[in-house]
Design a protein around this motif. Sequence first.
Motif, PDB file in Angstrom:
ATOM      1  N   ILE A  58       0.843  -1.199   0.000  1.00 52.59           N
ATOM      2  CA  ILE A  58       0.000   0.000   0.000  1.00 52.59           C
ATOM      3  C   ILE A  58       0.872   1.240   0.000  1.00 52.59           C
ATOM      4  CG2 ILE A  58      -1.723   1.309   1.274  1.00 52.59           C
ATOM      5  CD1 ILE A  58      -2.666  -1.373   2.447  1.00 52.59           C
ATOM      6  N   ILE A  59       1.892   1.220   0.863  1.00 49.10           N
ATOM      7  CA  ILE A  59       2.764   2.400   0.932  1.00 49.10           C
ATOM      8  C   ILE A  59       3.508   2.598  -0.376  1.00 49.10           C
ATOM      9  CG2 ILE A  59       4.794   3.358   2.097  1.00 49.10           C
ATOM     10  CD1 ILE A  59       3.770   1.888   4.633  1.00 49.10           C
ATOM     11  N   GLU A  60       3.921   1.474  -0.990  1.00 47.09           N
ATOM     12  CA  GLU A  60       4.658   1.566  -2.249  1.00 47.09           C
ATOM     13  C   GLU A  60       3.832   2.280  -3.321  1.00 47.09           C
ATOM     14  OE1 GLU A  60       5.350  -2.185  -4.039  1.00 47.09           O
ATOM     15  OE2 GLU A  60       6.908  -1.432  -5.396  1.00 47.09           O
ATOM     16  N   HIS A  61       2.547   2.003  -3.327  1.00 52.20           N
ATOM     17  CA  HIS A  61       1.704   2.596  -4.383  1.00 52.20           C
ATOM     18  C   HIS A  61       0.829   3.711  -3.842  1.00 52.20           C
ATOM     19  CE1 HIS A  61       2.650  -0.068  -7.656  1.00 52.20           C
ATOM     20  NE2 HIS A  61       2.679  -1.054  -6.783  1.00 52.20           N
ATOM     21  N   PHE A  62       1.295   4.330  -2.761  1.00 51.78           N
ATOM     22  CA  PHE A  62       0.424   5.286  -2.079  1.00 51.78           C
ATOM     23  C   PHE A  62      -0.022   6.410  -2.999  1.00 51.78           C
ATOM     24  CE2 PHE A  62      -0.917   8.439   0.986  1.00 51.78           C
ATOM     25  CZ  PHE A  62      -1.557   7.659   1.930  1.00 51.78           C
ATOM     26  N   GLU A  63       0.894   6.887  -3.814  1.00 56.21           N
ATOM     27  CA  GLU A  63       0.588   8.066  -4.635  1.00 56.21           C
ATOM     28  C   GLU A  63      -0.097   7.714  -5.952  1.00 56.21           C
ATOM     29  OE1 GLU A  63       0.968  11.188  -3.710  1.00 56.21           O
ATOM     30  OE2 GLU A  63       1.796  10.603  -1.761  1.00 56.21           O
ATOM     31  N   THR A  64      -0.352   6.440  -6.198  1.00 57.46           N
ATOM     32  CA  THR A  64      -0.995   6.045  -7.454  1.00 57.46           C
ATOM     33  C   THR A  64      -2.364   6.703  -7.578  1.00 57.46           C
ATOM     34  OG1 THR A  64      -0.057   3.898  -6.996  1.00 57.46           O
ATOM     35  CG2 THR A  64      -1.510   4.042  -8.894  1.00 57.46           C
ATOM     36  N   ASN A  65      -2.705   7.027  -8.795  1.00 63.44           N
ATOM     37  CA  ASN A  65      -4.018   7.604  -9.038  1.00 63.44           C
ATOM     38  C   ASN A  65      -4.566   6.948 -10.281  1.00 63.44           C
ATOM     39  OD1 ASN A  65      -5.733   9.451  -7.853  1.00 63.44           O
ATOM     40  ND2 ASN A  65      -4.120  10.996  -7.822  1.00 63.44           N
ATOM     41  N   SER A  66      -5.287   5.860 -10.116  1.00 64.65           N
ATOM     42  CA  SER A  66      -5.657   5.127 -11.327  1.00 64.65           C
ATOM     43  C   SER A  66      -6.903   4.279 -11.122  1.00 64.65           C
ATOM     44  CB  SER A  66      -4.479   4.237 -11.726  1.00 64.65           C
ATOM     45  OG  SER A  66      -4.884   3.329 -12.705  1.00 64.65           O
ATOM     46  N   PHE A  67      -7.592   4.026 -12.233  1.00 55.77           N
ATOM     47  CA  PHE A  67      -8.677   3.045 -12.207  1.00 55.77           C
ATOM     48  C   PHE A  67      -8.100   1.653 -12.324  1.00 55.77           C
ATOM     49  CE2 PHE A  67     -11.257   6.625 -13.792  1.00 55.77           C
ATOM     50  CZ  PHE A  67     -12.293   6.534 -12.895  1.00 55.77           C
ATOM     51  N   ALA A  68      -8.758   0.699 -11.750  1.00 56.54           N
ATOM     52  CA  ALA A  68      -8.372  -0.682 -11.998  1.00 56.54           C
ATOM     53  C   ALA A  68      -9.546  -1.372 -12.673  1.00 56.54           C
ATOM     54  CB  ALA A  68      -8.029  -1.368 -10.697  1.00 56.54           C
ATOM     55  N   PHE A  69      -9.237  -2.312 -13.555  1.00 54.12           N
ATOM     56  CA  PHE A  69     -10.252  -3.105 -14.260  1.00 54.12           C
ATOM     57  C   PHE A  69     -11.200  -2.241 -15.087  1.00 54.12           C
ATOM     58  CE2 PHE A  69      -9.180  -5.300 -10.292  1.00 54.12           C
ATOM     59  CZ  PHE A  69      -8.501  -6.372 -10.845  1.00 54.12           C
ATOM     60  N   SER A  70     -10.611  -1.329 -15.834  1.00 54.08           N
ATOM     61  CA  SER A  70     -11.484  -0.549 -16.718  1.00 54.08           C
ATOM     62  C   SER A  70     -11.420  -1.122 -18.117  1.00 54.08           C
ATOM     63  CB  SER A  70     -11.068   0.911 -16.711  1.00 54.08           C
ATOM     64  OG  SER A  70      -9.681   1.009 -16.860  1.00 54.08           O
ATOM     65  N   THR A  71     -12.533  -1.037 -18.804  1.00 60.49           N
ATOM     66  CA  THR A  71     -12.571  -1.489 -20.193  1.00 60.49           C
ATOM     67  C   THR A  71     -12.826  -0.280 -21.053  1.00 60.49           C
ATOM     68  OG1 THR A  71     -14.916  -1.890 -19.965  1.00 60.49           O
ATOM     69  CG2 THR A  71     -13.452  -3.766 -19.622  1.00 60.49           C
ATOM     70  N   SER A  72     -12.908  -0.522 -22.329  1.00 62.45           N
ATOM     71  CA  SER A  72     -13.173   0.595 -23.244  1.00 62.45           C
ATOM     72  C   SER A  72     -14.559   1.179 -22.966  1.00 62.45           C
ATOM     73  CB  SER A  72     -13.078   0.111 -24.686  1.00 62.45           C
ATOM     74  OG  SER A  72     -13.820  -1.091 -24.799  1.00 62.45           O
ATOM     75  N   SER A  73     -15.465   0.311 -22.481  1.00 67.30           N
ATOM     76  CA  SER A  73     -16.824   0.801 -22.306  1.00 67.30           C
ATOM     77  C   SER A  73     -17.113   1.240 -20.869  1.00 67.30           C
ATOM     78  CB  SER A  73     -17.818  -0.298 -22.686  1.00 67.30           C
ATOM     79  OG  SER A  73     -17.572  -1.422 -21.873  1.00 67.30           O
ATOM     80  N   SER A  74     -16.250   0.865 -19.940  1.00 67.57           N
ATOM     81  CA  SER A  74     -16.570   1.192 -18.555  1.00 67.57           C
ATOM     82  C   SER A  74     -15.368   1.813 -17.868  1.00 67.57           C
ATOM     83  CB  SER A  74     -16.997  -0.094 -17.822  1.00 67.57           C
ATOM     84  OG  SER A  74     -16.599  -0.031 -16.478  1.00 67.57           O
ATOM     85  N   ALA A  75     -15.653   2.713 -16.934  1.00 69.23           N
ATOM     86  CA  ALA A  75     -14.574   3.472 -16.314  1.00 69.23           C
ATOM     87  C   ALA A  75     -13.705   2.603 -15.416  1.00 69.23           C
ATOM     88  CB  ALA A  75     -15.143   4.626 -15.500  1.00 69.23           C
ATOM     89  N   GLY A  76     -14.294   1.642 -14.745  1.00 68.99           N
ATOM     90  CA  GLY A  76     -13.475   0.789 -13.890  1.00 68.99           C
ATOM     91  C   GLY A  76     -14.220   0.416 -12.633  1.00 68.99           C
ATOM     92  N   MET A  77     -13.865  -0.766 -12.140  1.00 68.65           N
ATOM     93  CA  MET A  77     -14.550  -1.287 -10.965  1.00 68.65           C
ATOM     94  C   MET A  77     -13.967  -0.709  -9.679  1.00 68.65           C
ATOM     95  SD  MET A  77     -16.834  -3.496 -11.767  1.00 68.65           S
ATOM     96  CE  MET A  77     -17.295  -5.005 -12.548  1.00 68.65           C
ATOM     97  N   LEU A  78     -12.662  -0.538  -9.683  1.00 69.94           N
ATOM     98  CA  LEU A  78     -11.967  -0.105  -8.475  1.00 69.94           C
ATOM     99  C   LEU A  78     -11.157   1.143  -8.766  1.00 69.94           C
ATOM    100  CD1 LEU A  78     -10.443  -3.438  -7.132  1.00 69.94           C
ATOM    101  CD2 LEU A  78     -12.425  -2.254  -6.237  1.00 69.94           C
ATOM    102  N   ILE A  79     -10.849   1.851  -7.703  1.00 63.50           N
ATOM    103  CA  ILE A  79     -10.000   3.025  -7.841  1.00 63.50           C
ATOM    104  C   ILE A  79      -8.841   2.872  -6.879  1.00 63.50           C
ATOM    105  CG2 ILE A  79      -9.849   5.492  -7.493  1.00 63.50           C
ATOM    106  CD1 ILE A  79     -12.824   5.587  -7.944  1.00 63.50           C
ATOM    107  N   VAL A  80      -7.659   3.153  -7.361  1.00 61.57           N
ATOM    108  CA  VAL A  80      -6.520   3.200  -6.449  1.00 61.57           C
ATOM    109  C   VAL A  80      -6.084   4.652  -6.365  1.00 61.57           C
ATOM    110  CG1 VAL A  80      -4.222   2.339  -5.965  1.00 61.57           C
ATOM    111  CG2 VAL A  80      -5.869   0.906  -7.146  1.00 61.57           C
ATOM    112  N   ASP A  81      -6.285   5.258  -5.225  1.00 62.43           N
ATOM    113  CA  ASP A  81      -5.881   6.653  -5.056  1.00 62.43           C
ATOM    114  C   ASP A  81      -5.431   6.857  -3.598  1.00 62.43           C
ATOM    115  OD1 ASP A  81      -8.234   6.598  -3.674  1.00 62.43           O
ATOM    116  OD2 ASP A  81      -9.333   7.919  -4.992  1.00 62.43           O
ATOM    117  N   PRO A  82      -4.753   7.965  -3.305  1.00 64.22           N
ATOM    118  CA  PRO A  82      -4.239   8.179  -1.942  1.00 64.22           C
ATOM    119  C   PRO A  82      -5.329   8.100  -0.881  1.00 64.22           C
ATOM    120  CG  PRO A  82      -3.262   9.778  -3.412  1.00 64.22           C
ATOM    121  CD  PRO A  82      -4.278   9.029  -4.227  1.00 64.22           C
ATOM    122  N   PHE A  83      -6.526   8.576  -1.211  1.00 66.01           N
ATOM    123  CA  PHE A  83      -7.619   8.546  -0.249  1.00 66.01           C
ATOM    124  C   PHE A  83      -7.943   7.115   0.173  1.00 66.01           C
ATOM    125  CE2 PHE A  83     -12.208   8.212   0.512  1.00 66.01           C
ATOM    126  CZ  PHE A  83     -12.349   9.097   1.564  1.00 66.01           C
ATOM    127  N   GLY A  84      -8.110   6.250  -0.834  1.00 70.65           N
ATOM    128  CA  GLY A  84      -8.406   4.847  -0.539  1.00 70.65           C
ATOM    129  C   GLY A  84      -7.234   4.186   0.172  1.00 70.65           C
TER     130      GLY A  84
END
Lengths: 503, 533
Positions: A58-84
């Motif tokens: 978690i600490i390693e990727h703390f500053e990541t700001n990204s969607f996870a599992f997004s497809t061309s048609s959908s924004a993504g199921m999960l979000i990895v961001d500092p808040f989370g």
Amino acid sequence: MNTNNLNYLVNSLYLIKPELVISAIIVLLVLVDLIMLKNKKLLPYISIAGLLIAGYFIIEHFETNSFAFSTSSSAGMLIVDPFGNFFKLLIVFASILVVLFSVTSVEIKNSLDRHGEYYALIFGMILGMMFMASASDLIVIYISLELVSLSSYVLAGFTKQSLRNSEASLKYVIYGGISSGIMLFGISIIYGITGSTNLYEINSLIQAPQVQSLTFLLAGILIFVGIGYKISAAPFHFWTPDVYEGAPIPITAYLSIASKAAGFALLIRFIKVTFIQSIDPEGFWHLLSIIDWKSFIIIISILTMTLGNFAALWQSNMKRLLAYSSIAHAGYLLLGLAVMSNEGITAILIYFVVYAFMNLGAFFVVMLIANKIGSEELDDYKGLSSSTPFLAVSLSIFLISLTGLPPTAGFIGKLYIFIALIDAKMIVVAVIALLNTVVSLYYYVKVLKHMFLDKSEKEIPAISTSYASAVLLIAILAPVLVFGIYFTPLVDLAKSSITLLGF
Amino acid sequence: MQNFPILSFITLLPILGMVIILFIPKKQEIVIKSTTLAITAIQLIAAIILLKNFNYALGGVNDPSSFQFIEKFRWIDITGFSWIGRIKIDYFMGIDGISVPLVLLTAIISFIATLSSWTINKSVKGYFAMFLLLDTGMMGVFVALDFFLFYIFWELMLLPMYFLIGIWGGPRREYAAIKFFLYTLFGSIFILIVMIALYFSTTEVLADGTKVFTFNMLSMMNPQNFTATGILSPLNPNNLRLIAYIGLFVGFAIKIPMFPFHTWLPDAHVEAPTAISVILAGVLLKMGTYGILRVCFPIFPEITRQLVWYIALFGMINIIYGALCALAQKDFKKMIAYSSISHMGLVLLGMASLNSMGITGAVFQMFNHGTITAMLFLIVGVIYDRAHTRGLDEFGGLATQMPIYAGFTTLAFFAAIGLPGLSGFVSEAFVFLGAFGFTSIRTLTVISTLGILLGAGYMLWAMQRVFLGSLKDKWASLKDLTFREYAMLVPLSLIVLFLGIYPATMLNLMNSSVNAMVKFMANAQTMYGSLLH
């Protein structure tokens, strides 16, 4: 096409490393439990190791700001961001402490043959809570919420020793079932209106003026019921005192911190992402006018804290008292959200760190005392200051911190909430919240009174604390005092964790 | 001397003492007591050194450059985002002529109260640890110039006080302790809100040119520092300064205690052990009036001028009401407690006069009330230790049995009544002269003088009931003062006598600051008036 689909799954895996570690640990725990039938000593070590690895990722990727599992048609199921990530870290931290608590708990020791399930279920909860903190899709929200609930139903009744234990578990199941049903109904309405379950997509769809606001209002509130139950906000708090009283103390402590934190992460993300219109340079959010979240949250939070504090006045059982106190604290935390500004969220994050230390600390002392005297009744606390001055003084510091008096960390937590409120010119709300603090003083000090001022009718033997427990207790106690005087690192951490993806 | 952080030393020394005490084994009671005595003695010496090096010519009040023994360094500094500015809190201490008498008073009273605590024999270690924590809290309030720091110290003394009354107090101690705690916390929430609101209304320009919000009380006193939109900024036409002032005033008034927030005081006093009553009356009550003088007056000068009549009114009610209640008491200690309420009313009245004479009287009265009431409570303690009762009607003729004790009591009673030649007279005279000179509160002043008459009434009546008449048989074995009691009463008597004969020592000490305050308050109208146009 098929390879594409698989690719998007595989490509996102690196973003959920902590969750993968937790899942692997669940399997490992079950296997170790099966193979080494007799030796259960290994389980807590595996758990701690797993949590540390997850925490590292978690600490390693703390500053990541990204969607996870997004497809061309959908924004993504999960979000990895500092808040989370902040909340995941908090959950991991609380879990480590709870595992350590469990090792010292007599209640848990007595059911040694089922330790494998115990730790596996805790990890089930962790997994669910982590997904709660990063879900951006209503389906994921619902599934993660259920994962947490189902694990905690079992954990609440885990020791099976007393009637109140089973009662707690059953009450939890019934209330939980109803509220998650209501929430699911809300989700289905939103899907019916917008045709989407992704929060970001819903947000862009409802920017249009022709949204049926009444239906949407209903759906929003129905979803709030599900989350409100998790954070034990009034009027969805009825399960809290019974479950807290009946569950084994490490689990009670866990429910009061971790599942509340995950609930708040979910609530903040749900409201901000779904209903945001714009954020002004001052950091205040302007929400869509479909639902007047601000007034709604203010009402809920005042109701929650007032009810929690006043009900706590009459409690004579330590666990019930702390249960109502945790309801009251949910009210203070909701105020941070009611400000609807980045500053309010910063205050919530600060409060959560502080609250984790002081509340877990308080429960830990209650557990150490219960280990020895076998009771959590306030009347049995009489004269504790002479039989165990160390525990009595520690508990006093935690309770003073929960009241929010300087120079403890609890004051800093409250201070930031009030700073946010007053900056937003919500003076009346601040006054009500502070008056609540005065009420809360009475029942926290009642505990101090029992320990220091009253004399016990019966003879209490001197209570000794093991070396390991004392070290752990001091490790929890020190931040409560240090952050009260020097809180720069705390605020810096909260400020860097405020970023939600997209805003 | 110049570089030695004497204010931090004097404030934090007791905490150090507390830590030392925590390491002394519980059984070594005499070591614990001696350590505390040594700590408070060093504190007293430091206070005297402070006094010797104090420059009488510097005013202070709102001018940072004329504060003395300043210690200022960055304590909390959190760099901001665009949506919230930098948060900066200073560790800022300094004293002027208004705080110096109170710093001295705190040191004296703490030392005397330690002597008075010698008879404590129940969990000695806990008692003295709490006692020293209380000492730090009190001292800190009088030297802090940063509002945040001030608030921390203000709250710091609540918990020790709760335990000191609650564990070592009389039969109804639990009730009295929680009542004290709840009342004062109720008061401090208003202080907290106003503090935060003031923070968002005041800016300070740093060395690098950036403007930041500040908790610095001296910056809050300069109208130039207010932001245009802050809710407590006079530049904001919709400001809430009047409401904030009332909130803040109530917060401080509970501590004084001002009618109608006074009901905690008699309970706390009656139940508290002697030493804690001494501290409570000697120092704690002054924190309320000091807070009004240090925070309410210079930060809200224009509102103060607006409300000055009401402050005087409540002062008058305190004087008369306290005296009437004292007249009705049958319990020696309760009578002294109500007389405190009456005498603290004089401080309010003096402050409300807003002229040099009245404010000098008010500050001087704080000091004198501290010493005189401390004496009175010690005197009650002496008789209670011996007879285990405090009923005024149960005694009689003690003057023959305990002549020296009767002598000290007479001195203290006369000082409390305000007999010329004793310190109480000077401050009361100054208060009345000052208040009479302010036309709008003249009527209230005239009514207030009735308090003197009533004061003489209850004091002399108590005197008669305890010391005159015929001695009852059961008191025939009472011993006169012991050495320890001499050690407590003699220094206080000397102070009372000395300041009665030669008050100039104390008056000179506060003169510049009081004048600065009066001048500042007088200019407030024009200063704030011009801001608005």
